[in-house]
Scaffold this motif. Sequence first.
Motif, mmCIF file in Angstrom:
data_model
loop_
_atom_site.group_PDB
_atom_site.id
_atom_site.type_symbol
_atom_site.label_atom_id
_atom_site.label_comp_id
_atom_site.label_asym_id
_atom_site.label_seq_id
_atom_site.Cartn_x
_atom_site.Cartn_y
_atom_site.Cartn_z
ATOM 1 N N CYS A 1 0.848 -1.200 0.000
ATOM 2 C CA CYS A 1 0.000 0.000 0.000
ATOM 3 C C CYS A 1 0.881 1.246 0.000
ATOM 4 O O CYS A 1 0.584 2.237 -0.663
ATOM 5 C CB CYS A 1 -0.920 0.026 1.217
ATOM 6 S SG CYS A 1 -1.877 -1.482 1.487
ATOM 7 N N CYS B 1 2.344 3.313 -3.182
ATOM 8 C CA CYS B 1 1.586 4.427 -3.779
ATOM 9 C C CYS B 1 1.170 5.456 -2.741
ATOM 10 O O CYS B 1 1.214 6.646 -3.013
ATOM 11 C CB CYS B 1 0.339 3.911 -4.490
ATOM 12 S SG CYS B 1 0.691 2.867 -5.910
ATOM 13 N N HIS B 2 0.742 4.979 -1.566
ATOM 14 C CA HIS B 2 0.195 5.915 -0.564
ATOM 15 C C HIS B 2 1.289 6.572 0.277
ATOM 16 O O HIS B 2 0.977 7.329 1.200
ATOM 17 C CB HIS B 2 -0.836 5.211 0.327
ATOM 18 C CG HIS B 2 -2.109 4.897 -0.394
ATOM 19 N ND1 HIS B 2 -3.140 5.801 -0.495
ATOM 20 C CD2 HIS B 2 -2.503 3.804 -1.095
ATOM 21 C CE1 HIS B 2 -4.122 5.267 -1.205
ATOM 22 N NE2 HIS B 2 -3.757 4.055 -1.589
ATOM 23 N N TYR C 1 -14.555 4.386 7.549
ATOM 24 C CA TYR C 1 -14.436 5.057 6.251
ATOM 25 C C TYR C 1 -13.571 4.220 5.301
ATOM 26 O O TYR C 1 -13.931 4.000 4.142
ATOM 27 C CB TYR C 1 -13.853 6.478 6.398
ATOM 28 C CG TYR C 1 -13.670 7.109 5.041
ATOM 29 C CD1 TYR C 1 -14.771 7.630 4.359
ATOM 30 C CD2 TYR C 1 -12.436 7.104 4.392
ATOM 31 C CE1 TYR C 1 -14.638 8.143 3.070
ATOM 32 C CE2 TYR C 1 -12.292 7.611 3.116
ATOM 33 C CZ TYR C 1 -13.394 8.133 2.457
ATOM 34 O OH TYR C 1 -13.259 8.620 1.173
ATOM 35 N N MET D 1 -5.957 0.952 -8.108
ATOM 36 C CA MET D 1 -6.458 0.302 -6.905
ATOM 37 C C MET D 1 -7.211 -0.992 -7.236
ATOM 38 O O MET D 1 -7.360 -1.857 -6.395
ATOM 39 C CB MET D 1 -7.422 1.235 -6.148
ATOM 40 C CG MET D 1 -6.773 2.203 -5.191
ATOM 41 S SD MET D 1 -5.865 1.390 -3.860
ATOM 42 C CE MET D 1 -7.164 0.549 -2.970
HETATM 43 C C1 HEC Z 1 -0.634 1.294 -7.545
HETATM 44 C C2 HEC Z 1 -0.933 2.337 -6.587
HETATM 45 C C3 HEC Z 1 -1.766 1.971 -5.376
HETATM 46 C C4 HEC Z 1 -1.599 0.908 -4.504
HETATM 47 C C5 HEC Z 1 -0.571 -0.207 -4.572
HETATM 48 C C6 HEC Z 1 -2.597 1.076 -3.492
HETATM 49 N N1 HEC Z 1 -3.351 2.189 -3.738
HETATM 50 FE FE1 HEC Z 1 -4.952 2.826 -2.666
HETATM 51 N N2 HEC Z 1 -5.276 4.347 -3.989
HETATM 52 C C7 HEC Z 1 -4.453 4.637 -5.046
HETATM 53 C C8 HEC Z 1 -4.971 5.821 -5.716
HETATM 54 C C9 HEC Z 1 -4.354 6.494 -6.934
HETATM 55 C C10 HEC Z 1 -6.128 6.214 -4.998
HETATM 56 C C11 HEC Z 1 -7.031 7.406 -5.294
HETATM 57 C C12 HEC Z 1 -8.122 7.018 -6.221
HETATM 58 C C13 HEC Z 1 -9.001 8.170 -6.613
HETATM 59 O O1 HEC Z 1 -8.491 9.262 -6.837
HETATM 60 O O2 HEC Z 1 -10.207 7.965 -6.670
HETATM 61 C C14 HEC Z 1 -6.287 5.256 -3.924
HETATM 62 C C15 HEC Z 1 -7.316 5.295 -3.011
HETATM 63 C C16 HEC Z 1 -7.411 4.485 -1.903
HETATM 64 C C17 HEC Z 1 -8.427 4.580 -0.876
HETATM 65 C C18 HEC Z 1 -9.547 5.602 -0.815
HETATM 66 C C19 HEC Z 1 -9.074 6.722 0.063
HETATM 67 C C20 HEC Z 1 -10.060 7.825 0.243
HETATM 68 O O3 HEC Z 1 -9.654 8.870 0.767
HETATM 69 O O4 HEC Z 1 -11.224 7.672 -0.111
HETATM 70 C C21 HEC Z 1 -8.170 3.612 0.042
HETATM 71 C C22 HEC Z 1 -8.958 3.326 1.302
HETATM 72 C C23 HEC Z 1 -6.993 2.899 -0.399
HETATM 73 N N3 HEC Z 1 -6.562 3.444 -1.588
HETATM 74 C C24 HEC Z 1 -6.405 1.849 0.286
HETATM 75 C C25 HEC Z 1 -5.316 1.113 -0.166
HETATM 76 C C26 HEC Z 1 -4.790 -0.044 0.510
HETATM 77 C C27 HEC Z 1 -5.316 -0.575 1.821
HETATM 78 C C28 HEC Z 1 -3.772 -0.513 -0.254
HETATM 79 C C29 HEC Z 1 -2.920 -1.738 -0.028
HETATM 80 C C30 HEC Z 1 -3.660 -2.976 0.286
HETATM 81 C C31 HEC Z 1 -3.664 0.360 -1.418
HETATM 82 N N4 HEC Z 1 -4.616 1.343 -1.327
HETATM 83 C C32 HEC Z 1 -2.753 0.203 -2.431
HETATM 84 C C33 HEC Z 1 -3.338 3.940 -5.443
HETATM 85 C C34 HEC Z 1 -2.863 2.762 -4.877
#
Ligand code: HEC
Length: 335
Positions: free
Chosen positions: A266, A269-270, A290, A311
């Motif tokens: 996670c 990217c985050h 949330y 995602m």
């Molecule tokens: C390849 C990149 C990437 C990975 C790996 C990734 N994310 Fe994300 N995630 C994003 C992006 C880009 C967004 C924003 C999407 C949008 O703008 O709607 C996001 C959005 C989210 C959101 C929504 C947040 C909100 O404020 O509403 C959550 C929850 C989340 N990710 C959880 C996770 C978790 C838990 C993991 C690991 C299990 C993970 N992400 C792995 C790129 C990633």
Amino acid sequence: MKKICFAALAVVPLLAWGAQAQAFKPGSVARDIAPQMAKPAAAFEWAYPVAPANLPKPDPAATFTATGADPAMKLTAKQIGNSFGPPDWFPKEHAPLPQIVAHGREPHVPACALCHLPNGNGHPESASVSGLTVPYIIAQMHAFRDGERTNLRAPAMIEMALDINEKELREAAVYFSKIAKSQQKWIRVVETSRAPANHPGAGGARFFDKGAETVPVPPDMIYEVAEGDEVELRNDHVGFVDYVPVGSLAKGRTVAMGNKGQMRTCGSCHGDDYRGHDEAPRLAGRSAYYLIRQLADMKSGVRKGSALGKMKDVVGKLSDADILNVAAYLASRAP
Ligand code: HEC
Ligand code: HEC
């Protein structure tokens, strides 16, 4: 004949969706939009809080003051619930509120502070928007407007997203993006087999029962409870505590670290410590309810949008248990 019926059935949801998206026009009202929202997955119904019916009505003449606020500030329940001028108990603790955050614009854009609070941290039934980036906040408002976020918590956001203008939206986004890190701490996580007894109350948020009883924390549920009843006063010194199942934090950490090599971490990217990076928002220290709603909605397709491309791979690999555990773990991280 059978075959035709089947095909017709398969097409219905798509047509219905098209009709729904059409129905959201500027001037739509949240309560009219609400019946068209998606039902939550059964496993996570508890993470989509709904206020119980028939809550006792507060005495209209009674006044309240938030602990720590100016004692001269005494507000009635009606003033505390004023969609176009909710309380700002601690005006010295934040930058001046833009008009749209403090008052909104009648009739379709309630003050952002009503639900997200002046500190942007919000309640489990809304969202924390503190410290999110300006482009992300703007993109999400547009996503609500465009029918890309339609869970049962979304109608109020959809109503305002159809009416808010870009200048107002930017002012709100700039304000929330600048909330200090030190003000973003809002969730306390306790890993335990038993939690103090609690119940859903105003707004759907959970509150402690008055007695000393405890209840088991089931392996497949989190109790996210207001730290104090003053959450009802919108006292933005009062956050939430998450009682998470025993073992969930270690398992959640494993998921966040890529679930034993099954997917990207996670944090890749985050950002470091899940504090947000580029287009991927902050996850650390946010409400577990949330986070669960978003992961479940992305998995079921209720939350869509081009930015979610990355995602999709991730959520496709998460089981319900993974979603709960990773949300517990991320909520426990320092924002
Ligand atoms: C390849 C990149 C990437 C990975 C790996 C990734 N994310 Fe994300 N995630 C994003 C992006 C880009 C967004 C924003 C999407 C949008 O703008 O709607 C996001 C959005 C989210 C959101 C929504 C947040 C909100 O404020 O509403 C959550 C929850 C989340 N990710 C959880 C996770 C978790 C838990 C993991 C690991 C299990 C993970 N992400 C792995 C790129 C990633
Ligand atoms: C009546 C309550 C209410 C008001 C007023 C409100 N919001 Fe929200 N907001 C919500 C809810 C509920 C959600 C979360 C929906 C969900 O679970 O996906 C949300 C989510 C959001 C999100 C998505 C956060 C994320 O991480 O993706 C943003 C951005 C947002 N609101 C901005 C605003 C702004 C800006 C205003 C003022 C113009 C505002 N909201 C006013 C209830 C409200």
